[in-house]
Design a protein around this motif. Structure first.
Motif, PDB file in Angstrom:
ATOM      1  N   THR A 778       0.836  -1.213   0.000  1.00  0.00           N
ATOM      2  CA  THR A 778       0.000   0.000   0.000  1.00  0.00           C
ATOM      3  C   THR A 778       0.861   1.251   0.000  1.00  0.00           C
ATOM      4  O   THR A 778       0.641   2.185  -0.791  1.00  0.00           O
ATOM      5  CB  THR A 778      -0.933   0.002   1.228  1.00  0.00           C
ATOM      6  N   LEU A 779       1.845   1.281   0.879  1.00  0.00           N
ATOM      7  CA  LEU A 779       2.709   2.461   0.978  1.00  0.00           C
ATOM      8  C   LEU A 779       3.590   2.623  -0.260  1.00  0.00           C
ATOM      9  O   LEU A 779       3.823   3.748  -0.714  1.00  0.00           O
ATOM     10  CB  LEU A 779       3.573   2.367   2.241  1.00  0.00           C
ATOM     11  N   ALA A 780       4.097   1.516  -0.792  1.00  0.00           N
ATOM     12  CA  ALA A 780       4.960   1.604  -1.971  1.00  0.00           C
ATOM     13  C   ALA A 780       4.237   2.229  -3.154  1.00  0.00           C
ATOM     14  O   ALA A 780       4.865   2.841  -4.032  1.00  0.00           O
ATOM     15  CB  ALA A 780       5.481   0.218  -2.351  1.00  0.00           C
ATOM     16  N   GLY A 781       2.906   2.122  -3.190  1.00  0.00           N
ATOM     17  CA  GLY A 781       2.140   2.696  -4.291  1.00  0.00           C
ATOM     18  C   GLY A 781       1.839   4.166  -4.139  1.00  0.00           C
ATOM     19  O   GLY A 781       1.292   4.784  -5.058  1.00  0.00           O
ATOM     20  N   LYS A 782       2.178   4.740  -3.013  1.00  0.00           N
ATOM     21  CA  LYS A 782       1.860   6.150  -2.761  1.00  0.00           C
ATOM     22  C   LYS A 782       2.993   7.067  -3.195  1.00  0.00           C
ATOM     23  O   LYS A 782       4.172   6.750  -3.031  1.00  0.00           O
ATOM     24  CB  LYS A 782       1.544   6.364  -1.281  1.00  0.00           C
ATOM     25  N   LYS A 783       2.611   8.235  -3.727  1.00  0.00           N
ATOM     26  CA  LYS A 783       3.606   9.205  -4.201  1.00  0.00           C
ATOM     27  C   LYS A 783       4.514   9.672  -3.065  1.00  0.00           C
ATOM     28  O   LYS A 783       5.714   9.876  -3.263  1.00  0.00           O
ATOM     29  CB  LYS A 783       2.903  10.414  -4.828  1.00  0.00           C
ATOM     30  N   GLY A 784       3.958   9.822  -1.868  1.00  0.00           N
ATOM     31  CA  GLY A 784       4.770  10.286  -0.747  1.00  0.00           C
ATOM     32  C   GLY A 784       5.923   9.346  -0.464  1.00  0.00           C
ATOM     33  O   GLY A 784       7.051   9.791  -0.189  1.00  0.00           O
ATOM     34  N   THR A 785       5.673   8.041  -0.518  1.00  0.00           N
ATOM     35  CA  THR A 785       6.744   7.056  -0.295  1.00  0.00           C
ATOM     36  C   THR A 785       7.740   7.070  -1.439  1.00  0.00           C
ATOM     37  O   THR A 785       8.961   7.045  -1.214  1.00  0.00           O
ATOM     38  CB  THR A 785       6.140   5.662  -0.121  1.00  0.00           C
ATOM     39  N   GLN A 786       7.257   7.138  -2.672  1.00  0.00           N
ATOM     40  CA  GLN A 786       8.167   7.148  -3.815  1.00  0.00           C
ATOM     41  C   GLN A 786       9.054   8.396  -3.793  1.00  0.00           C
ATOM     42  O   GLN A 786      10.237   8.332  -4.137  1.00  0.00           O
ATOM     43  CB  GLN A 786       7.376   7.047  -5.110  1.00  0.00           C
ATOM     44  N   ASP A 787       8.475   9.524  -3.359  1.00  0.00           N
ATOM     45  CA  ASP A 787       9.289  10.743  -3.222  1.00  0.00           C
ATOM     46  C   ASP A 787      10.366  10.566  -2.155  1.00  0.00           C
ATOM     47  O   ASP A 787      11.504  11.022  -2.316  1.00  0.00           O
ATOM     48  CB  ASP A 787       8.401  11.934  -2.861  1.00  0.00           C
ATOM     49  N   ARG A 788      10.001   9.902  -1.054  1.00  0.00           N
ATOM     50  CA  ARG A 788      10.981   9.687   0.026  1.00  0.00           C
ATOM     51  C   ARG A 788      12.118   8.768  -0.438  1.00  0.00           C
ATOM     52  O   ARG A 788      13.288   9.023  -0.139  1.00  0.00           O
ATOM     53  CB  ARG A 788      10.295   9.093   1.254  1.00  0.00           C
ATOM     54  N   ILE A 789      11.777   7.703  -1.146  1.00  0.00           N
ATOM     55  CA  ILE A 789      12.818   6.790  -1.625  1.00  0.00           C
ATOM     56  C   ILE A 789      13.733   7.501  -2.606  1.00  0.00           C
ATOM     57  O   ILE A 789      14.963   7.391  -2.531  1.00  0.00           O
ATOM     58  CB  ILE A 789      12.188   5.539  -2.276  1.00  0.00           C
ATOM     59  N   LEU A 793      17.786   8.087  -2.154  1.00  0.00           N
ATOM     60  CA  LEU A 793      18.769   7.578  -3.116  1.00  0.00           C
ATOM     61  C   LEU A 793      19.630   8.695  -3.688  1.00  0.00           C
ATOM     62  O   LEU A 793      20.808   8.501  -3.976  1.00  0.00           O
ATOM     63  CB  LEU A 793      18.052   6.838  -4.255  1.00  0.00           C
ATOM     64  N   LYS A 794      19.060   9.888  -3.822  1.00  0.00           N
ATOM     65  CA  LYS A 794      19.814  11.016  -4.390  1.00  0.00           C
ATOM     66  C   LYS A 794      20.724  11.690  -3.371  1.00  0.00           C
ATOM     67  O   LYS A 794      21.851  12.087  -3.693  1.00  0.00           O
ATOM     68  CB  LYS A 794      18.848  12.050  -4.969  1.00  0.00           C
ATOM     69  N   THR A 795      20.228  11.832  -2.143  1.00  0.00           N
ATOM     70  CA  THR A 795      20.953  12.638  -1.153  1.00  0.00           C
ATOM     71  C   THR A 795      21.512  11.846   0.011  1.00  0.00           C
ATOM     72  O   THR A 795      22.380  12.349   0.735  1.00  0.00           O
ATOM     73  CB  THR A 795      20.023  13.731  -0.579  1.00  0.00           C
ATOM     74  N   GLY A 796      20.986  10.629   0.232  1.00  0.00           N
ATOM     75  CA  GLY A 796      21.392   9.865   1.410  1.00  0.00           C
ATOM     76  C   GLY A 796      20.748  10.355   2.683  1.00  0.00           C
ATOM     77  O   GLY A 796      21.103   9.917   3.779  1.00  0.00           O
ATOM     78  N   LYS A 797      19.750  11.265   2.548  1.00  0.00           N
ATOM     79  CA  LYS A 797      19.083  11.828   3.724  1.00  0.00           C
ATOM     80  C   LYS A 797      17.573  11.638   3.609  1.00  0.00           C
ATOM     81  O   LYS A 797      17.023  11.620   2.509  1.00  0.00           O
ATOM     82  CB  LYS A 797      19.409  13.317   3.856  1.00  0.00           C
ATOM     83  N   PRO A 798      16.868  11.505   4.749  1.00  0.00           N
ATOM     84  CA  PRO A 798      15.410  11.330   4.698  1.00  0.00           C
ATOM     85  C   PRO A 798      14.699  12.613   4.293  1.00  0.00           C
ATOM     86  O   PRO A 798      15.176  13.720   4.561  1.00  0.00           O
ATOM     87  CB  PRO A 798      15.051  10.913   6.124  1.00  0.00           C
ATOM     88  N   LEU A 799      13.563  12.454   3.643  1.00  0.00           N
ATOM     89  CA  LEU A 799      12.727  13.582   3.234  1.00  0.00           C
ATOM     90  C   LEU A 799      11.555  13.684   4.199  1.00  0.00           C
ATOM     91  O   LEU A 799      10.864  12.695   4.459  1.00  0.00           O
ATOM     92  CB  LEU A 799      12.214  13.354   1.802  1.00  0.00           C
TER      93      LEU A 799
END
Length: 801
Positions: A778-789, A793-799
């Motif tokens: 469920t969470l993997a399908g949400k834009k908020g989770t995809q933005d966080r991942i 991956l880009k910065t090494g820091k949480p969003l």
């Protein structure tokens, strides 16, 4: 550790009173090093008396606390960054005192170590006092980094000198693995052996036995290399920033490389150590610092981080953001430093260490001239010092690896390049070969390490056996590698035990690693192994799941594939406990997400003391989907006594997972619940796999295959309601975002056992695993989770979205 028993015939200098197990210690000197050594002793569970001098009274002040310096040392260690204590409560094992009132408190100490001012007279005066009080079996040590050990104990009794051995820690003692153990010609062999065993197994140190010469091993060779790097830099016209790019991770050394390390260490420390060693060794070894370096210390008083200025300077830009300035060595002024890109390094990116080292050694231009010159300096000097600083080449290699963070020592690096290639380059520079290299040339040998043999300091071949299990050595025998894929291998580590080793980048758990878990179980059964160890000797145990793959499948809406991947991972983690043979997981370093879930499901865990465990999935908008959520709920509810409410256990699991807590040590992991009381901790990571293997062999004879639980009590809607109420306050107070709330509610649903209204419901482990998988998808399908991942991956820091 038990004392080494003397042989039938007493060897020369054998003490009549043999040292007993070290159960109590005393540290004299509560400065930076003394307090940190005391902290490391408490990390090993050893009570410590910490003594320092009494500050003189000041007429205008109230009478000072006579134990002020010792107490200040403890407070400094508690505030140290990185932390000196593995857990703050360890400080309770330290008893502060002073040398005037409390010297008698050392009478029960099994080990007494001084870390006072580096003055010979002061140390001699201290030892005269200590000898009158110390018990006759106590081991006595100095942490001096340069004052010869034999000079310190001149005039002391034979028995005292037989129990005296240098113990030079590197700073910070908790994190730098090296301990130089320095016997004098009077030190009892039994004392040397038993103390070295204690330092290895109890303190967790990498022991190098050094000769009692100026600088011992690490500083003698390490500081020489730093002095030569400064000279080579000025000769080739490079800058500190370029040199640090060349001499850092590119050649298997720390990110701080050369000049950032100098700033961290203190330019004044390097100045004094180089001058002291140079004065003791003479001009032939050339520890002369450059005029520029002398100006920085003597005239400018720019001593590195302690003064805010060294080869680099931290400052703020107009927006208040920290920026780093670099010293222009020509004009001794600081300048903005644009990002440094070195062409030769760009061409070597992604290559294995051996290829990078060879590429830089053979490079053209100023960078190549610098690297060839500075590496040849190190090779020549290490070979020259063989037999002088230590009788074993591997001790020299280990001193540089364990004390300075190198991946390879000088002799290992020469082996990688080819010893004859190095010799040819040294002769091309017009150098006289040290005897060791001259003999290697005459006999045409191209390696110092040759399987089960190693060249000794005199150039003769000697039998070699590693002091602990080294996988790279073991796997040179192809028959030991039972199976191998891109991300994992199965290795026969002897005595009927199989090892599942991860070896992907950061040991992330991709599809091939997960598949190999099932293959490992089948191999244990088919080939008659007693059990399985899950471990490796990488930089970290595992950084968790393969995030790029999860993101790709979610963005492409490959839900069936992602669902199958989660199922496969759950089967892999749970199989670690429910297989017909014992499984021991051996975590160390970063053990995050799926790595922690592996450890949670093992029959037993043998963890490195430096294990940083955590279920951190919420940081990328997910929940632990490999059984981690289920397991923490089980652990905390099982701790409840009959009749106790479930809600505190649910809240404890929610807080642990919802805040992505990561342990600061294995001791902290035990407090958080990631490790059980029955799980073992190993202070010396080098011994981790051997200890995990021992644990498998202990479990194997009486092992009974467990079955999944079907009786787990849950609270349903009552728990969800309680968590919703807490989340409301967190969001309203600005402590959590709306998307944090969305992720947390998915987590709450699992910990509640689903949205049942039955407050006395019971569920199975499989039902909780199914809830995990559903929430993960469920969470993997949400834009908020995809933005966080994506952001991670880009910065090494949480969003925080």
């Amino acid at each position: 550790m038990t004392a080494v028993q003397p042989p039938q015939a007493q060897p020369k200098h054998a003490s009549t009173a043999q040292p007993s197990r070290i159960q109590k210690a005393a540290v004299i000197g509560a400065g930076v090093m003394g307090a940190a050594i005391a902290a490391q002793l408490t990390n090993a569970g050893i009570p410590v008396v910490l003594l320092d001098i009494v500050l003189p009274d000041k007429p205008s002040a109230d009478k000072p606390d006579r134990n002020f310096l010792a107490k200040a040392g403890i407070e400094r260690a508690l505030k140290a960054s990185p932390a000196a204590f593995m857990a703050p409560e360890n400080a309770r094992l330290i008893t502060p005192g002073n040398l005037e009132d409390d010297l008698s408190k050392i009478k029960d100490a099994d080990w007494i170590i001084e870390a006072i001012i580096e003055k010979l007279d002061a140390k001699r005066e201290l030892w005269a006092k200590v000898e009158k009080v110390a018990k006759p079996t106590a081991i006595i040590s100095s942490n001096s980094s340069g004052i010869p050990m034999h000079l310190q104990v001149e005039g002391r009794s034979d028995d005292f000198q037989q129990r005296f051995v240098g113990a030079h820690f590197f700073n910070p003692p908790r994190y730098l693995h090296l301990l130089e153990v320095i016997p004098t010609d009077k030190t009892s062999p039994e004392v040397l052996a038993s103390f070295s065993e204690f330092a290895d197994h109890i303190l967790g140190k990498g022991v190098v036995v050094a000769n009692d010469v100026p600088g011992f091993v690490g500083n003698r060779i390490g500081v020489y290399g730093m002095v030569r790097a400064m000279k080579r830099m000025e000769e080739t016209g490079l800058t500190p920033a370029v040199v640090d790019q060349l001499t850092g991770p590119a050649i298997g050394r720390p990110k701080s490389a050369t000049f950032r390390t100098a700033d961290l260490s203190g330019l004044d420390i390097i100045y004094h150590v180089a001058n002291d060693i140079g004065a003791a060794t003479g001009p032939d070894e050339d520890f002369t610092l450059t005029d520029t370096f002398k100006k920085l210390v003597e005239d400018k008083k720019w001593l590195g981080d302690k003064t805010g200025s060294g080869f680099y300077k931290k400052t703020k830009d107009e927006r208040g953001k920290t920026k780093i300035l670099t010293l222009n060595l020509d004009i001794l002024e600081y300048e903005d430093q644009p990002p440094v890109k070195v062409a030769v390094l760009e061409a070597l990116k992604g290559k294995p260490l051996a290829e990078r080292v060879r590429g830089l050694y053979e490079a053209e231009g100023n960078e190549g001239d610098f690297m060839r010159g500075v590496m040849n300096d190190g090779f020549w000097y290490a070979a020259k010092m063989a037999g002088t600083v230590s009788g074993k080449l591997q001790d020299i290699d280990n001193a540089l690896k364990w004390g300075f963070g190198w991946e390879q020592g000088p002799f290992e690096t020469m082996d990688a390049l080819g010893v004859q290639t190095v010799i040819a380059n040294l002769e091309k520079e017009g150098r006289t070969l040290p005897p060791l290299l001259a003999k290697m040339k005459d006999e045409g040998r191209d390696k110092f390490y040759n399987g089960e043999q190693i060249v000794d300091a005199a150039g003769a071949m000697q039998p070699y056996q590693a002091p602990y299990l080294i996988l790279t050595d073991l796997k040179k025998d192809a028959s030991k590698v039972v199976k191998k894929s891109g991300g994992a291998s199965l290795v026969d580590i002897g005595d009927g035990v199989l090892l599942l080793e991860f070896h992907s980048k950061m040991n992330a758990l991709g599809e091939d690693a997960i598949r190999m878990v099932g293959t490992a179980h089948k191999t244990v059964q088919d080939m008659g192994f007693s059990g399985l160890v899950v471990g490796n000797q990488g930089e970290h145990f595992s950084a968790g799941a393969n995030l790029p793959l999860i993101l790709s499948q979610a963005q492409d809406e490959e839900w069936d594939e992602l669902d199958a991947a989660i199922k496969a991972f759950q089967m892999a983690t749970t199989s670690l406990r429910f297989s017909p043979h014992p499984v021991v997981v051996a975590p160390f370093g970063l053990t995050l997400g799926g790595g922690t879930e592996m450890a949670l499901h093992a029959d037993a865990v043998t963890a490195s003391a430096e294990s940083y465990m955590g279920l951190v999935e919420v940081g990328v908008g997910l929940i632990p989907g490999g059984g981690g959520t289920k397991e923490m709920l089980l652990r905390f509810t099982d701790q409840n006594l009959p009749g106790q409410p479930l809600l505190p256990a649910v809240q404890r699991a929610f807080e642990l997972i919802g805040t992505a807590k990561v342990s600061t040590s294995a001791q902290d992991a035990r407090k958080l619940g990631f490790l059980r009381p029955s799980d073992e901790t190993v202070m010396n990571r080098d011994n981790l796999l051997s200890e995990a293997k021992r644990r498998v062999l202990e479990l194997a004879p009486d092992y009974v295959q467990p079955t999944m639980r079907t009786d787990i009590p849950v609270m349903g809607e009552a728990a969800i309601g309680a968590i919703k109420s807490a989340l409301y306050g967190l969001v309203e107070g600005g402590y959590a975002s709306q998307y944090d709330r969305e992720v947390s509610l998915q987590l709450a649903n699992i910990l509640a056992g689903g949205a049942t209204n039955n407050r006395q419901a019971r569920v199975t482990e499989q039902q909780l695993l199914d809830l995990e998988r559903e929430a993960f998808l469920t969470l993997a399908g949400k834009k908020g989770t995809q933005d966080r991942i994506t952001h991670m991956l880009k910065t090494g820091k949480p969003l925080r979205n």
